[in-house]
Write a protein that holds these residues in place. Structure first.
Motif, PDB file in Angstrom:
ATOM      1  N   ARG A   1      -8.104   0.197  -1.442  1.00 49.38           N
ATOM      2  CA  ARG A   1      -6.772   0.774  -1.584  1.00 49.38           C
ATOM      3  C   ARG A   1      -5.857   0.469  -0.404  1.00 49.38           C
ATOM      4  N   LEU A   2      -6.393   0.416   0.798  1.00 52.01           N
ATOM      5  CA  LEU A   2      -5.559   0.317   1.994  1.00 52.01           C
ATOM      6  C   LEU A   2      -5.729  -0.980   2.768  1.00 52.01           C
TER       7      LEU A   2
ATOM      8  N   ALA B   1       1.339   5.488   2.662  1.00 48.38           N
ATOM      9  CA  ALA B   1       0.116   4.969   2.033  1.00 48.38           C
ATOM     10  C   ALA B   1      -0.975   6.028   2.000  1.00 48.38           C
ATOM     11  N   LEU B   2      -1.129   6.759   3.080  1.00 47.72           N
ATOM     12  CA  LEU B   2      -2.154   7.810   3.129  1.00 47.72           C
ATOM     13  C   LEU B   2      -1.859   8.899   2.100  1.00 47.72           C
TER      14      LEU B   2
ATOM     15  N   ALA C   1      -4.000   2.303   8.618  1.00 42.78           N
ATOM     16  CA  ALA C   1      -4.222   3.195   7.480  1.00 42.78           C
ATOM     17  C   ALA C   1      -5.706   3.405   7.226  1.00 42.78           C
TER      18      ALA C   1
ATOM     19  N   VAL D   1       2.442   3.702   6.964  1.00 40.69           N
ATOM     20  CA  VAL D   1       1.061   4.196   7.014  1.00 40.69           C
ATOM     21  C   VAL D   1       0.982   5.602   6.428  1.00 40.69           C
TER      22      VAL D   1
ATOM     23  N   ILE E   1       0.804  -1.225   0.000  1.00 42.05           N
ATOM     24  CA  ILE E   1       0.000   0.000   0.000  1.00 42.05           C
ATOM     25  C   ILE E   1       0.832   1.268   0.000  1.00 42.05           C
ATOM     26  N   THR E   2       2.136   1.158   0.256  1.00 39.71           N
ATOM     27  CA  THR E   2       2.983   2.344   0.141  1.00 39.71           C
ATOM     28  C   THR E   2       3.310   2.670  -1.309  1.00 39.71           C
TER      29      THR E   2
ATOM     30  N   SER F   1      -2.257  -2.082   7.709  1.00 40.33           N
ATOM     31  CA  SER F   1      -3.401  -1.789   6.847  1.00 40.33           C
ATOM     32  C   SER F   1      -4.579  -1.265   7.650  1.00 40.33           C
TER      33      SER F   1
ATOM     34  N   HIS G   1      -2.684   7.500  -1.491  1.00 38.03           N
ATOM     35  CA  HIS G   1      -4.040   7.098  -1.870  1.00 38.03           C
ATOM     36  C   HIS G   1      -5.123   8.127  -1.570  1.00 38.03           C
TER      37      HIS G   1
END
Length: 341
Positions: free
Chosen positions: A226-227, A209-210, A174, A206, A130-131, A171, A213
């Motif tokens: 997505r997360l 990823a935020l 996130a 985290v 997710i990163t 995850s 996305h």
């Protein structure tokens, strides 16, 4: 958040059009409770557990003949970022230990006659890191939710939701940050023995990823795809199916709560049939519960996941129901009612 796109439209509809609980069944439970050989209300939350079962089973005489502990197991690409103390290669070994009876949840279920079912969700195929990319595309996310709906077939009378997945608390963190705001430092914790360097990597993952996305997120199910992870998507499906087949649900810890949070973000009433088993040791779990107006039944410092807290809550529910059904009434015990009763 804006309306979800057409890929998720059926799922959103199922979350919006949820059946109500059965108030008549609860009234019947309270009528019997009033005549049992004890002071009214003196068993506290045990009495509430019986009412919970009655309301969401839609039965004035609820039963726990087939309580099921459902564990969804999945692999996460974000594990490559060093967000867990455990190597990704340990994942199938942990699942094998669980199915072979060697884990804590296996022993709890065996002792208390809870039906343990472990669902492996493409363990050999981790979700996207997710990163760097979405965990799942929307079609795969929707298909995994649908799989979770099928996983609770067989008419269990109680579903306890747990999970296992190396890296999945990153995850979940996130998801909570995307739903409720905040950074990785607010939502990511040490969970399974993470050291300082590992915690720093987890927080950074985290946050990355935020940042990646957030511009593309257009609703709670977009956050999930997505997360999230396959076990979180499948848990959401189980929550949905249980509501529509009149089955109460007990949610385990931090990661399973993330699935409930997605449902709650779409329709707060969609998780009314869910009881939250405990306040997990994971940083942020109590905060996530509070955001949904929920509390945990137990607070034992458990951070294991794997459905352990949910199974222990089911043991309490079994005890509460047995006491309700087996206790003598004031009349059969020959006890005078209290003055004014």
């Amino acid at each position: 958040m804006s309306a979800e796109n057409s890929v998720f439209s059926d799922i959103v509809e199922l979350l919006i059009a949820v059946p109500d609980g059965d108030d008549g069944a609860v009234a019947a439970i309270r009528e019997r409770e009033a005549g049992l050989s004890k002071p009214v209300g003196s068993l506290g939350q045990l009495e509430g557990l019986v009412e919970f079962l009655a309301r969401w089973q839609h039965r004035s005489k609820p039963r726990l003949d087939n309580p099921m502990v459902t564990i969804f197991a999945a692999s996460h690409g974000v594990a490559a970022e060093g967000v867990s103390a455990w190597p990704a290669r340990a994942m199938p070994q942990m699942v094998a230990n669980m199915t072979n009876g060697g884990s804590a949840i296996s022993q709890i279920c065996a002792l208390h006659e809870l039906n343990l079912r472990v669902f492996e969700l493409a363990l050999e195929l981790p979700t996207g890191d997710i990163t760097r990319e979405a965990a799942l595309d929307e079609q795969m996310c929707a298909a995994t939710i649908a799989y979770g709906m099928e996983a609770v077939a067989g008419r269990p009378d109680l579903v306890c939701l747990g999970e296992i997945g190396i890296g999945n608390t990153a995850s979940a963190a996130a998801i909570f940050a995307a739903l409720y705001g905040g950074s990785g430092a607010e939502w990511a914790g040490r969970d399974a023995g993470l050291d300082d360097a590992g915690l720093a990597r987890k927080i950074a993952a985290v946050d990355a990823a935020l940042a990646l996305h957030r511009p593309q997120i257009d609703g709670p199910l977009s956050i999930l795809s997505r997360l999230g992870g396959r076990e979180i998507a499948a848990s959401l499906g189980a929550i949905i199916a249980a509501r529509h087949q009149k089955t109460p649900v007990i949610i385990d810890g931090y990661v399973a709560t993330a699935a409930a949070a997605i449902a709650h973000a779409i329709n707060p009433a969609a998780i009314n049939h869910c009881l939250f088993a405990h306040v997990a040791a994971d940083k942020g779990h109590a905060s996530a519960l509070a955001r949904m107006g929920q509390t945990g039944l137990l607070d034992l410092g458990i951070g294991l996941g794997e459905g352990t807290g949910a199974a222990l809550a089911a043991v309490l529910a079994k005890t509460a129901l047995h006491v309700h059904n087996a206790m003598a009434t004031l009349e059969t015990a020959g006890i005078s009612r209290p003055d004014g009763g």
